[in-house]
Design an enzyme around this catalytic site. Structure first.
Site, mmCIF file in Angstrom:
data_model
loop_
_atom_site.group_PDB
_atom_site.id
_atom_site.type_symbol
_atom_site.label_atom_id
_atom_site.label_comp_id
_atom_site.label_asym_id
_atom_site.label_seq_id
_atom_site.Cartn_x
_atom_site.Cartn_y
_atom_site.Cartn_z
ATOM 1 N N TYR A 72 0.827 -1.172 0.042
ATOM 2 C CA TYR A 72 -0.037 0.073 -0.082
ATOM 3 C C TYR A 72 1.097 1.192 0.012
ATOM 4 C CZ TYR A 72 -3.554 -3.494 1.702
ATOM 5 O OH TYR A 72 -4.180 -4.326 1.880
ATOM 6 N N GLN B 168 -10.301 5.580 -1.405
ATOM 7 C CA GLN B 168 -10.573 4.193 -1.254
ATOM 8 C C GLN B 168 -9.330 3.264 -0.861
ATOM 9 O OE1 GLN B 168 -13.573 3.763 -0.488
ATOM 10 N NE2 GLN B 168 -13.702 1.586 -0.406
ATOM 11 N N LEU B 169 -9.083 2.436 -0.028
ATOM 12 C CA LEU B 169 -8.025 1.631 0.219
ATOM 13 C C LEU B 169 -7.941 0.584 -0.907
ATOM 14 C CD1 LEU B 169 -6.051 0.618 2.550
ATOM 15 C CD2 LEU B 169 -7.707 -1.067 3.358
ATOM 16 N N HIS B 170 -6.687 0.867 -1.425
ATOM 17 C CA HIS B 170 -6.401 -0.280 -2.720
ATOM 18 C C HIS B 170 -5.001 -0.933 -2.367
ATOM 19 C CE1 HIS B 170 -5.518 3.914 -3.720
ATOM 20 N NE2 HIS B 170 -4.436 3.233 -4.452
ATOM 21 N N LEU B 171 -4.901 -2.218 -2.565
ATOM 22 C CA LEU B 171 -3.449 -2.924 -2.482
ATOM 23 C C LEU B 171 -3.028 -2.979 -4.045
ATOM 24 C CD1 LEU B 171 -1.675 -4.851 -1.081
ATOM 25 C CD2 LEU B 171 -3.394 -6.626 -1.398
#
Length: 781
Positions: A676, A684-687
């Site tokens: 991350y 928006q949390l994104h990997l």
């Protein structure tokens, strides 16, 4: 630590060098194909008997090992970590393994799936789905159990564990899932594994599953009439059905009748018309937390508006099923006064055929204004089949709700809206002075208006059921969406209170961290995210423009705007102020995650689930670069992630590893890293799953390079471990890192510009830094 583990504090040991090329060559020479069989079932389901039968009865030359957590510690109960190590050791010795532990939750199975994947071994799930009363009876009556789980306490343990059961899925990483629903199925499964030769393999897929229902039903009912004496003899005070402790209650109501071999279709118990029976079942789920996630609603348009009951029941079941697939821990209750209600019968029958989870969607006979006091069913939100003027009167549910709630509902409704059009709904927060609030605990009423087929009422559709069905479907969708917004607001409010308490005590809340961040990645970072144009309806645009308007009771508010503003109000009241503002370009991932159906026609979306989306990066910084995007609203970045999000992070990580392996099948020379950005430029949390060749024309400047090769990039395994140990992740928010000199990510040599750096990378044969070679931070073939 194992990022996909079930709460373990350390990971299983990585494959030793002994299982390298020589071991694999030896394995190929002998044609041996090992397998890990993860047994899934509560105490008393027969896991140990199954494992012992396979180990003792193998007739085809396959060597099996049973690994049991009850005896792993030198004949005594041990830990999952010990089980993982024993599994790894057995696999390296060329043996197949049976995991004898309950494994009822996905999180508990994840470590074994991950270990098997790391060692390139097939992993199967065998779910022993016997009726709850069979498991309880066996667990209570057995003697000399290895884990000393027997007698009265065993019944309570089985009950509690079954409440948390999650049905195994292929998406977890299993190549085969087999459900055994009775002793005959179990014998067939044992015989099948006994006959499995060293080089044999079984077909992939799901076999024997009858239902997706996650929980065996009617357990408490069985407990009451089962071995009462055993319960009394167990340690601690006697617990009766009517006074069972909250932690021993199922958070979702059970209104089903248990039948032998019946998996969980939606059935209301036949004795529900008896008032005492009705109250008894409701008490099993009487909880404030459950009530806040429960919507009680009447059938819309089927009374005064005379909508066809058969068509209406189809729409109710379809919209409820679609809604429940999108949300967890939410339940819907269809309510009617009469036990002979035709609409209840139709809905029960059709929901049963669809195998809808009976713990999350059921029917209830009773007065919707007295569900708690008369029926024992706690619901914080109720729906009202309103008229278009949103006025009291008219008879039926509308008159009953306005009467029960008093004048305060009428005044509160007028502040929210003057009228309602068919197919829409509006949320009205119920004032605390309302008798309905004080007596029944109802906090919100959602007025909803459906289509009219009655020539004596306004907006008569003249039996146009094409248009009428469309409007009724829209009405239920609007109702359910507004309910979801209330639940999200409630959850956000609780989190906001926690943040305020942390702030008052000198701690740092997620939003406090956000206040210290600034987005300075530059125009090139912005280009990356011109991924897919966000599509907004006129209604969404209206809500967006009103987002900063403090007037909660604006009469021009649309039906979905109220809950959104309510959430903002809750945040303000909690004392936590979110100063991070996201531009329209930065909201692209958020819009896509919340509304993936709007982007159906793009080939950029690789995978969609209820929890995340896997997406190609349209401006990839390497040969292979994809994102796993969380679909949890309010989870914008690492700063928002807390311990309760660990299961989601593990599943996102597993999805990333899965896609990395898929890409490795296409090009085995690639090496992947998962992680991350400390301070993302996109909401928006994104990997990131990115190959380490960095061979891309889209990689153009220092910010691009340093965002993936410096401490600004947090490895997924480290994030999971840190949150597991400390409750939050450290984000390196020093933007100066992005302006550092260009250095090779392998040999760390310095280079003056991107072209020369790329030229060097293409020929650099140095190994990766030692820290990247640990804890599975890199994924390769």
């Amino acid at each position: 630590m194992n990022p996909d583990g079930g709460g373990s504090s350390s990971s299983p040991p990585p494959p030793s060098p002994s299982r390298g090329a020589d071991a694999e060559a030896k394995e190929e020479e002998h044609g041996r194909k090992q397998v890990v069989v993860v047994l899934v079932g509560p105490p008393g389901s027969g896991k140990s008997t199954f494992a012992d039968a396979v180990v003792a009865g193998s007739t085809a030359g396959r060597s099996w090992v049973r690994i049991c957590q009850d005896t792993i510690g030198n004949g005594k109960a041990g830990t999952k970590i010990q089980c993982l190590k024993a599994t790894s050791d057995a696999l390296k010795e060329g043996k197949s393994v049976l995991i004898d532990r309950c494994n009822l939750e996905r999180e508990q199975r994840a470590d074994f799936v991950k270990l098997s994947s790391t060692l390139h071994v097939d992993v199967h799930a065998v779910a022993l789905d016997l009726p709850a009363k069979v498991c309880i009876s066996r667990a209570v009556s057995r003697k000399g159990h290895e884990g000393n789980l027997q007698g009265g306490k065993a019944a309570l343990v089985v009950n509690r564990m079954l409440q948390k059961k999650e049905t195994p899925l292929l998406t977890e990483g299993f190549s085969r899932i087999m459900s055994c629903n009775d002793d005959g199925d179990i014998k067939k499964a044992v015989d099948m594994y006994n006959a499995l030769g060293p080089s044999d393999c079984l077909p992939s897929g799901i076999f024997g599953q009858k239902s997706k229902g996650p929980i065996q039903v009617g357990i408490m009912k069985f407990l009451k009439k089962s071995d009462t004496s055993s319960v009394e003899k167990s340690s601690g005070p006697k617990i009766t059905l009517s006074e069972s402790k909250p932690e021993q209650q199922n958070p979702l109501a059970k209104h089903e009748k248990v039948e032998d071999g019946m998996s969980c279709p939606m059935e209301v118990e036949k004795g529900l018309n008896d008032k005492n029976e009705n109250e008894k079942h409701a008490k099993e789920c009487d909880s404030d937390d459950v009530g806040s996630c429960t919507l009680a609603f009447p059938s819309i348009s089927t009374a005064d508006f005379q909508f066809d009951l058969d068509r209406a029941s189809d729409i109710i079941v379809d919209t409820a099923a679609d809604f429940l697939q999108k949300f967890d821990n939410i339940r819907l209750v269809l309510v009617d006064l009469s036990e002979k209600s035709r609409i209840l019968s139709l809905v029960k029958e059709k929901a049963s055929k669809k195998s809808i989870d009976c713990s999350r969607f059921f029917t209830f006979v009773g007065d919707i204004t007295q569900l708690h006091t008369k029926g024992g069913l706690r619901c914080s939100v109720i729906a009202n089949a309103a008229n278009w003027r949103l006025k009291p009167g008219g008879g039926g549910v509308n008159a009953a709700i306005f009467s029960a709630a008093g004048e305060s509902l009428h005044h509160a409704t007028k502040k929210c809206a003057d009228a309602l059009r068919p197919g829409t709904s509006v949320v009205v927060p119920l004032p605390s002075i309302s008798p309905l609030h004080q007596r029944e605990g109802v906090t919100h009423v959602i007025h909803v208006l459906g289509p009219n087929m009655n020539p004596m009422r306004p907006d008569y559709l003249k039996n146009d059921y094409i248009k009428g069905s469309k409007i009724l479907r829209e009405a239920y969708n609007s109702l359910f969406e507004n309910f979801a917004s209330i639940v999200r607001g409630h959850m956000g409010k609780q989190n906001g209170k926690l943040g305020a308490e942390m702030s008052a005590s000198g701690g740092t809340s997620p939003n406090d961290t956000k206040m210290k961040r600034e987005d300075s990645h530059g125009s090139e970072r912005m280009k990356k995210h011109k991924l897919l144009p966000p599509i907004m309806t006129a209604k969404q645009q209206h809500e967006h423009t009103k987002a900063n308007t403090p007037n909660y009771h604006d009469k021009s508010m649309t039906s979905s705007a109220a809950p959104n503003q309510a959430r903002e109000g809750d945040t303000k009241k909690s004392g936590v102020v979110a100063s991070k503002t996201w531009g329209s370009w930065a909201r692209t991932l958020y819009e896509l995650a919340m509304h993936p159906e709007k982007y159906k026609n793009t080939d950029s979306i690789l995978e969609t689930s209820d929890e995340f989306i896997v997406l190609k990066d349209l401006y990839p910084k390497a040969k292979k670069h994809v994102l796993v995007i969380s679909r949890t609203d309010g989870l914008d970045s690492l700063a928002d992630v807390k311990k309760e999000h660990l299961p989601l992070l593990r599943r996102m990580h597993s999805a990333g590893v899965k896609w990395a392996h898929k890409f490795l099948e296409e090009d085995a020379s690639l090496v992947f890293r998962l992680g991350y950005h400390s301070v993302p430029s996109m909401r928006q949390l994104h990997l990131h799953i990115i190959s380490q060749d960095f061979d891309s024309t889209s990689l153009k400047n220092k910010k691009h390079w340093n965002s993936f090769t410096t401490p600004f990039f947090r490895d997924s395994v480290d994030v999971i471990e840190e949150i597991e140990q400390h409750g939050s992740a450290t984000a390196n928010s020093d933007e100066k890192i992005l302006a550092m000199e260009l250095r090779c990510h392998r040999c760390r040599s310095a280079h003056p510009n991107i072209p020369k750096l790329k030229s060097h990378i293409a020929n650099c044969k140095s190994s990766f830094p030692s820290h990247l070679l640990q804890k599975n931070r890199l994924v390769s073939s």
